[in-house]
Design a protein around this motif. Structure first.
Motif, PDB file in Angstrom:
ATOM      1  N   ALA A  79       0.879  -1.226   0.025  1.00 33.64           N
ATOM      2  CA  ALA A  79       0.089   0.032  -0.102  1.00 33.64           C
ATOM      3  C   ALA A  79       0.823   1.202   0.134  1.00 33.64           C
ATOM      4  CB  ALA A  79      -1.038   0.077   1.233  1.00 33.64           C
ATOM      5  N   GLY A  80       2.115   1.326   0.832  1.00 31.37           N
ATOM      6  CA  GLY A  80       2.814   2.626   0.926  1.00 31.37           C
ATOM      7  C   GLY A  80       3.635   2.610  -0.475  1.00 31.37           C
ATOM      8  N   ASN A  81       4.037   1.635  -1.148  1.00 34.02           N
ATOM      9  CA  ASN A  81       4.590   1.746  -2.241  1.00 34.02           C
ATOM     10  C   ASN A  81       3.646   2.254  -3.387  1.00 34.02           C
ATOM     11  OD1 ASN A  81       7.373   0.757  -1.615  1.00 34.02           O
ATOM     12  ND2 ASN A  81       6.713  -1.325  -1.890  1.00 34.02           N
ATOM     13  N   GLN A  82       2.591   1.598  -3.492  1.00 33.90           N
ATOM     14  CA  GLN A  82       1.532   2.459  -4.531  1.00 33.90           C
ATOM     15  C   GLN A  82       1.361   3.858  -4.134  1.00 33.90           C
ATOM     16  OE1 GLN A  82      -1.796  -0.023  -4.304  1.00 33.90           O
ATOM     17  NE2 GLN A  82      -1.155  -1.883  -5.327  1.00 33.90           N
ATOM     18  N   PHE A  83       1.102   4.230  -2.879  1.00 31.65           N
ATOM     19  CA  PHE A  83       1.083   5.392  -2.491  1.00 31.65           C
ATOM     20  C   PHE A  83       2.119   6.524  -2.741  1.00 31.65           C
ATOM     21  CE2 PHE A  83       0.758   8.881   1.039  1.00 31.65           C
ATOM     22  CZ  PHE A  83      -0.094   9.656   0.531  1.00 31.65           C
ATOM     23  N   PHE A  84       3.340   6.031  -2.141  1.00 31.77           N
ATOM     24  CA  PHE A  84       4.575   6.871  -2.605  1.00 31.77           C
ATOM     25  C   PHE A  84       5.246   6.829  -3.805  1.00 31.77           C
ATOM     26  CE2 PHE A  84       4.745   5.916   2.315  1.00 31.77           C
ATOM     27  CZ  PHE A  84       4.815   7.176   2.598  1.00 31.77           C
ATOM     28  N   GLY A  85       4.508   6.046  -4.747  1.00 28.14           N
ATOM     29  CA  GLY A  85       4.813   6.238  -6.013  1.00 28.14           C
ATOM     30  C   GLY A  85       6.272   5.249  -6.441  1.00 28.14           C
ATOM     31  N   GLN A  86       6.874   4.551  -5.437  1.00 26.69           N
ATOM     32  CA  GLN A  86       7.869   3.815  -5.973  1.00 26.69           C
ATOM     33  C   GLN A  86       8.236   2.838  -4.780  1.00 26.69           C
ATOM     34  OE1 GLN A  86      11.079   6.695  -4.742  1.00 26.69           O
ATOM     35  NE2 GLN A  86      10.548   7.037  -2.856  1.00 26.69           N
ATOM     36  N   ILE A  87       9.048   1.991  -5.169  1.00 23.64           N
ATOM     37  CA  ILE A  87       9.408   0.694  -4.350  1.00 23.64           C
ATOM     38  C   ILE A  87      10.426   1.062  -3.748  1.00 23.64           C
ATOM     39  CG2 ILE A  87      10.137  -1.539  -4.310  1.00 23.64           C
ATOM     40  CD1 ILE A  87       8.599  -2.085  -6.835  1.00 23.64           C
ATOM     41  N   SER A  88      10.527   1.078  -2.459  1.00 17.96           N
ATOM     42  CA  SER A  88      11.586   1.836  -1.501  1.00 17.96           C
ATOM     43  C   SER A  88      11.871   0.890  -0.569  1.00 17.96           C
ATOM     44  CB  SER A  88      11.201   2.976  -0.993  1.00 17.96           C
ATOM     45  OG  SER A  88      12.011   3.523  -0.063  1.00 17.96           O
ATOM     46  N   ALA A  89      13.609   0.597  -0.259  1.00 19.13           N
ATOM     47  CA  ALA A  89      13.751  -0.204   0.586  1.00 19.13           C
ATOM     48  C   ALA A  89      13.644   0.515   1.853  1.00 19.13           C
ATOM     49  CB  ALA A  89      15.379  -0.580   0.473  1.00 19.13           C
ATOM     50  N   GLY A  90      13.750   1.722   1.854  1.00 21.54           N
ATOM     51  CA  GLY A  90      13.515   2.525   2.889  1.00 21.54           C
ATOM     52  C   GLY A  90      12.015   2.391   3.698  1.00 21.54           C
ATOM     53  N   LEU A  91      11.099   2.412   2.945  1.00 26.32           N
ATOM     54  CA  LEU A  91       9.657   2.246   3.315  1.00 26.32           C
ATOM     55  C   LEU A  91       9.760   0.723   4.061  1.00 26.32           C
ATOM     56  CD1 LEU A  91       6.849   3.011   3.733  1.00 26.32           C
ATOM     57  CD2 LEU A  91       6.368   2.096   1.408  1.00 26.32           C
ATOM     58  N   ALA A  92      10.157  -0.171   3.354  1.00 26.88           N
ATOM     59  CA  ALA A  92      10.064  -1.465   3.868  1.00 26.88           C
ATOM     60  C   ALA A  92      10.943  -1.612   5.344  1.00 26.88           C
ATOM     61  CB  ALA A  92      10.717  -2.572   2.654  1.00 26.88           C
ATOM     62  N   THR A  93      11.900  -1.054   5.333  1.00 26.38           N
ATOM     63  CA  THR A  93      12.792  -0.957   6.828  1.00 26.38           C
ATOM     64  C   THR A  93      11.960  -0.153   7.985  1.00 26.38           C
ATOM     65  OG1 THR A  93      15.053  -0.936   5.528  1.00 26.38           O
ATOM     66  CG2 THR A  93      14.870  -0.376   7.854  1.00 26.38           C
ATOM     67  N   VAL A  94      11.385   0.722   7.565  1.00 25.11           N
ATOM     68  CA  VAL A  94      10.692   1.496   8.587  1.00 25.11           C
ATOM     69  C   VAL A  94       9.466   0.792   9.017  1.00 25.11           C
ATOM     70  CG1 VAL A  94       9.280   3.599   8.876  1.00 25.11           C
ATOM     71  CG2 VAL A  94      11.391   3.868   7.945  1.00 25.11           C
ATOM     72  N   PRO A 103       3.555   7.482  12.537  1.00 25.17           N
ATOM     73  CA  PRO A 103       3.417   8.305  11.294  1.00 25.17           C
ATOM     74  C   PRO A 103       4.921   7.716  10.641  1.00 25.17           C
ATOM     75  CG  PRO A 103       2.877   9.780  12.711  1.00 25.17           C
ATOM     76  CD  PRO A 103       3.214   8.472  13.434  1.00 25.17           C
ATOM     77  N   VAL A 104       4.911   7.444   9.220  1.00 21.38           N
ATOM     78  CA  VAL A 104       5.964   7.148   8.260  1.00 21.38           C
ATOM     79  C   VAL A 104       5.770   8.279   7.180  1.00 21.38           C
ATOM     80  CG1 VAL A 104       7.046   5.518   7.020  1.00 21.38           C
ATOM     81  CG2 VAL A 104       5.898   4.766   8.832  1.00 21.38           C
ATOM     82  N   ARG A 105       6.810   9.344   7.138  1.00 20.63           N
ATOM     83  CA  ARG A 105       6.910  10.259   6.406  1.00 20.63           C
ATOM     84  C   ARG A 105       7.945  10.289   5.249  1.00 20.63           C
ATOM     85  NH1 ARG A 105       6.022  12.673  11.526  1.00 20.63           N
ATOM     86  NH2 ARG A 105       3.737  13.498  11.930  1.00 20.63           N
ATOM     87  N   SER A 106       7.544  10.653   4.144  1.00 14.80           N
ATOM     88  CA  SER A 106       8.528  10.878   3.197  1.00 14.80           C
ATOM     89  C   SER A 106       8.261  12.354   2.393  1.00 14.80           C
ATOM     90  CB  SER A 106       8.736   9.765   2.001  1.00 14.80           C
ATOM     91  OG  SER A 106       9.532  10.172   1.042  1.00 14.80           O
ATOM     92  N   GLY A 107       9.221  13.156   2.500  1.00 17.87           N
ATOM     93  CA  GLY A 107       8.805  14.451   1.921  1.00 17.87           C
ATOM     94  C   GLY A 107       9.975  15.247   1.522  1.00 17.87           C
ATOM     95  N   VAL A 108       9.664  16.293   1.254  1.00 15.63           N
ATOM     96  CA  VAL A 108      10.885  17.283   0.584  1.00 15.63           C
ATOM     97  C   VAL A 108      10.837  18.685   1.520  1.00 15.63           C
ATOM     98  CG1 VAL A 108      11.578  18.689  -1.261  1.00 15.63           C
ATOM     99  CG2 VAL A 108      10.660  16.554  -1.871  1.00 15.63           C
ATOM    100  N   GLY A 109      11.938  19.080   1.812  1.00 19.07           N
ATOM    101  CA  GLY A 109      11.901  20.332   2.641  1.00 19.07           C
ATOM    102  C   GLY A 109      13.477  20.389   3.398  1.00 19.07           C
ATOM    103  N   ALA A 110      13.525  21.152   4.236  1.00 20.48           N
ATOM    104  CA  ALA A 110      14.791  21.500   5.117  1.00 20.48           C
ATOM    105  C   ALA A 110      14.403  21.412   6.384  1.00 20.48           C
ATOM    106  CB  ALA A 110      15.673  22.645   4.471  1.00 20.48           C
ATOM    107  N   ARG A 111      14.902  20.615   7.293  1.00 20.02           N
ATOM    108  CA  ARG A 111      14.427  20.586   8.690  1.00 20.02           C
ATOM    109  C   ARG A 111      15.399  20.214   9.747  1.00 20.02           C
ATOM    110  NH1 ARG A 111       8.646  20.159  10.109  1.00 20.02           N
ATOM    111  NH2 ARG A 111       8.910  21.095  12.206  1.00 20.02           N
TER     112      ARG A 111
END
Length: 193
Positions: free
Chosen positions: A44-59, A166-174
């Motif tokens: 579900a996360g890969n479909q939503f985030f638009g990519q297959i990510s090892a980072g998502l799977a790890t989290v 919450p598992v977040r993937s975004g763009v910005g500076a923090r």
């Protein structure tokens, strides 16, 4: 002046310690009929985030190892900004096996040593949610961030027996650490309190 800053840092560290102690992992949920497996969450996360990510799977694997299988999840987006005090606003859809899908909104203040802004796609794993109506309350937690572009990050929020991750993937500076809460509502609002 330096004594005031040192006192503020000690107070913030004490509050962060209390919140982290309250967010210790609970026993894994045993009801697999309403729970989501790690594979379902990653798909579900890969479909939503638009990519297959090892980072998502790890989290997701880390969250499931610590808290068990969630009985719901939220997919949405949010925006945040902070200059020591900050605000977070988001919206998404809560998915459950036994109660269907529901639109939810969240907002909340933060306080701490935190500067920056970001926009993120967010997957929130929901644990020990007895009913859909019980999501509509405040969940407290501690968040720490240090990035200039994006990546996956995980925080833990708690209210009573319910835990949100919450598992977040975004763009910005923090950069920084903060203490705050998210308030979930069935309708959008600008009031973070």
């Amino acid at each position: 002046m330096l004594q005031s800053v040192a006192r503020f840092v000690r107070t913030l560290a004490a509050v962060a310690g209390l919140v982290l102690a309250a967010a210790t992992p609970s026993a894994a949920q045993q009801d697999t009929g309403t729970a989501y497996s790690p594979e379902e969450l990653v798909n579900a996360g890969n479909q939503f985030f638009g990519q297959i990510s090892a980072g998502l799977a790890t989290v997701v694997e880390k969250a499931v190892a610590d808290y068990g299988q969630p009985n719901g999840y939220i997919l949405g987006q949010e925006g945040t900004g902070a200059i020591f005090g900050g605000l977070r606003y988001g919206e998404g859809t809560l998915y459950t096996r036994n109660a269907g899908t529901h639109r939810v909104f969240w907002q909340g203040p933060t306080l701490g040593f935190d500067i920056g802004a970001d926009g993120a796609r967010t997957m929130i794993l929901v644990y020990e949610l007895p009913s859909v109506a019980s999501i509509f309350r405040r969940y407290a937690g501690v968040d720490g961030s240090a990035y200039i572009v994006g990546g996956f990050g995980m925080t833990v929020l708690r209210s009573g027996n319910s835990v949100l991750v919450p598992v977040r993937s975004g763009v910005g500076a923090r950069l920084g650490i903060n203490v705050g809460y998210l308030k979930f509502t069935p309708e959008p609002t600008w009031n973070p309190f």
